[in-house]
Scaffold this motif. Sequence first.
Motif, PDB file in Angstrom:
ATOM      1  N   SER B  86       0.801  -1.227   0.000  1.00 50.22           N
ATOM      2  CA  SER B  86       0.000   0.000   0.000  1.00 50.22           C
ATOM      3  C   SER B  86       0.834   1.278   0.000  1.00 50.22           C
ATOM      4  O   SER B  86       0.346   2.339   0.359  1.00 50.22           O
ATOM      5  CB  SER B  86      -0.945   0.044   1.206  1.00 50.22           C
ATOM      6  OG  SER B  86      -2.009  -0.839   0.989  1.00 50.22           O
ATOM      7  N   ASN B  88       1.743   2.798  -2.509  1.00 51.72           N
ATOM      8  CA  ASN B  88       1.230   3.699  -3.547  1.00 51.72           C
ATOM      9  C   ASN B  88       0.174   4.654  -2.994  1.00 51.72           C
ATOM     10  O   ASN B  88      -0.183   5.627  -3.634  1.00 51.72           O
ATOM     11  CB  ASN B  88       0.705   2.911  -4.761  1.00 51.72           C
ATOM     12  CG  ASN B  88      -0.226   1.795  -4.348  1.00 51.72           C
ATOM     13  OD1 ASN B  88      -0.457   1.586  -3.144  1.00 51.72           O
ATOM     14  ND2 ASN B  88      -0.794   1.084  -5.305  1.00 51.72           N
ATOM     15  N   ARG B  89      -0.318   4.341  -1.762  1.00 48.05           N
ATOM     16  CA  ARG B  89      -1.233   5.287  -1.124  1.00 48.05           C
ATOM     17  C   ARG B  89      -0.481   6.215  -0.176  1.00 48.05           C
ATOM     18  O   ARG B  89      -0.996   7.228   0.257  1.00 48.05           O
ATOM     19  CB  ARG B  89      -2.325   4.527  -0.355  1.00 48.05           C
ATOM     20  CG  ARG B  89      -3.322   3.852  -1.302  1.00 48.05           C
ATOM     21  CD  ARG B  89      -4.450   3.248  -0.506  1.00 48.05           C
ATOM     22  NE  ARG B  89      -3.924   2.218   0.392  1.00 48.05           N
ATOM     23  CZ  ARG B  89      -4.640   1.608   1.328  1.00 48.05           C
ATOM     24  NH1 ARG B  89      -5.899   1.918   1.507  1.00 48.05           N
ATOM     25  NH2 ARG B  89      -4.103   0.691   2.100  1.00 48.05           N
ATOM     26  N   ARG B  92       3.297   9.686  -3.260  1.00 49.64           N
ATOM     27  CA  ARG B  92       2.721  10.061  -4.541  1.00 49.64           C
ATOM     28  C   ARG B  92       3.770   9.741  -5.607  1.00 49.64           C
ATOM     29  O   ARG B  92       4.890  10.248  -5.560  1.00 49.64           O
ATOM     30  CB  ARG B  92       2.366  11.551  -4.534  1.00 49.64           C
ATOM     31  CG  ARG B  92       1.538  11.899  -5.714  1.00 49.64           C
ATOM     32  CD  ARG B  92       0.567  13.024  -5.468  1.00 49.64           C
ATOM     33  NE  ARG B  92       0.056  13.447  -6.757  1.00 49.64           N
ATOM     34  CZ  ARG B  92      -0.233  14.691  -7.063  1.00 49.64           C
ATOM     35  NH1 ARG B  92      -0.093  15.645  -6.163  1.00 49.64           N
ATOM     36  NH2 ARG B  92      -0.681  14.997  -8.270  1.00 49.64           N
TER      37      ARG B  92
END
Lengths: 393, 107
Positions: B86, B88-89, B92
């Motif tokens: 996660s 990618n959350r 950015r």
Amino acid sequence: MTQILLIDDDPTTRLVLKRALQRQGYDIVVANDGQQGLDIARDAKPGLIICDWMMPGIDGLEVCRQVKRSLHLSTTFFILLTARGGLEDRIVGLDTGADEFLAKPIDIGELQARVRAGLRISELSRVLQLQTRQLREELSEASGYVKTLLPPPFAYERLSVETCFIPSAQLGGDCYDFQWLDDDRLAIYLLDASGHGVGAALLSVSVFNLLHARLLPDSDFFSPDTILKALNDAFQSKTQTSENTTNSFFHEKYFTIWYGVYDVKTRQLTYAGAGHPPAQLVTSTGGKTEVRALGAPSLPIGLFPDADYQSESVEVAPNSALYVFSDGIYDFLTDDEVAWGLDAFCKLLATDPACRRSLDDIVKSARQQNRERAFNDDLSLMRVRFFDRQDLS
Amino acid sequence: MNQVVKVVEAEGILDGSNATQIRRQISQCLTGGANVILLDFKAVTFIDSSGLGALVASLKTVRSSKAQLYICSICDQVKILFELTSMNRVFRVFADRAEFEREIVRS
């Protein structure tokens, strides 16, 4: 006391050097030629060797080559005596492994100084070698301990669990366990602490102990998401601010985990993952093989205090198999300098719908893809096979 | 506030040892007054678990200095690692430097 071996075919040089060094209180053994020198060296393991270059039979260069090639003598400080002053000769000598040169005719003051310097280095190498060996022994002891924690494979009429565990160096950050929570429900988990070595192993073992003893506060061991949440509360890694604190053990450390609970009565598998590769459920029905990924993307444990975890459930068809593993089995570079990847590993699993291949065999297939032909990361692989329900009461 | 952009490039395998170097470079950017830092991973072929830990630690350092950290040009291995974990959350991530400049850099 450190012994010095003196090898020279010329009796006068032998005598002069021996006396000069004995006056300094060193224990000197002498040899008249290369062969005798090598024999004594192997036997006495001197801390320093002074050897003439030009000798009939085995010359000084060859003695040097054999000494440096020997496992037990390679750190012995080697001084070559030479009447040859040329730069090229010195380069050949250095490339052969000589540590120092003394030009003939020999200045006794220089000889004594070179020997003192050589013995200092020789002592450092000896201590380093000793400490490296001790460290290796301790790592191997620790690794033996981790292995005693891991459960042995297990099988009965409803299901079987097989395991494979390969730590990268000697000590790794992987751990797994399975245990019955009650008569019907089996907890299965596998975790992978970041990094390798002692730090990763200690983190991994402390998580293992908490889970194995079911000592995690505010959690329900039947409910995977509450376990992950509780672990994330318990293992927050210290960052930046830890520079001001003395204990930086958890600095940048975190782990990923897959945790599942299987109910043999209802055939329900409830699971959740934390930044871990999804487990793969291989089901074969009517000649069709399905490989299903179990576990949604989520944050690893210990990086962010507010991480959120969700449990999911799946009904497990008879004769399915569940693979739970750490990323070491697929996350490595191949000969093409690109990562092999999770998809490729899942494809490999799909080629064996009946799940009859041994785990060792699967690991071997994966290893052949690695450009190193070995695994640089820790690797663990677990397979749970679920048998037909006809024999259930 | 003025935007001060600095780019940090890395190459090869990002593991525990060379991630330390990136952390140092990021700290230098911050002391040098940067408030927007881009990690350009165009030449990075692989990130391991220690490398990922160092990236998250860097992110926290940057945020505590009230600055922004961005990443661009990641390879497939890193993409998959970021998805699974996660990240990618958390980070950015831009396709390339041009996209970063379009979206973030004020001309």
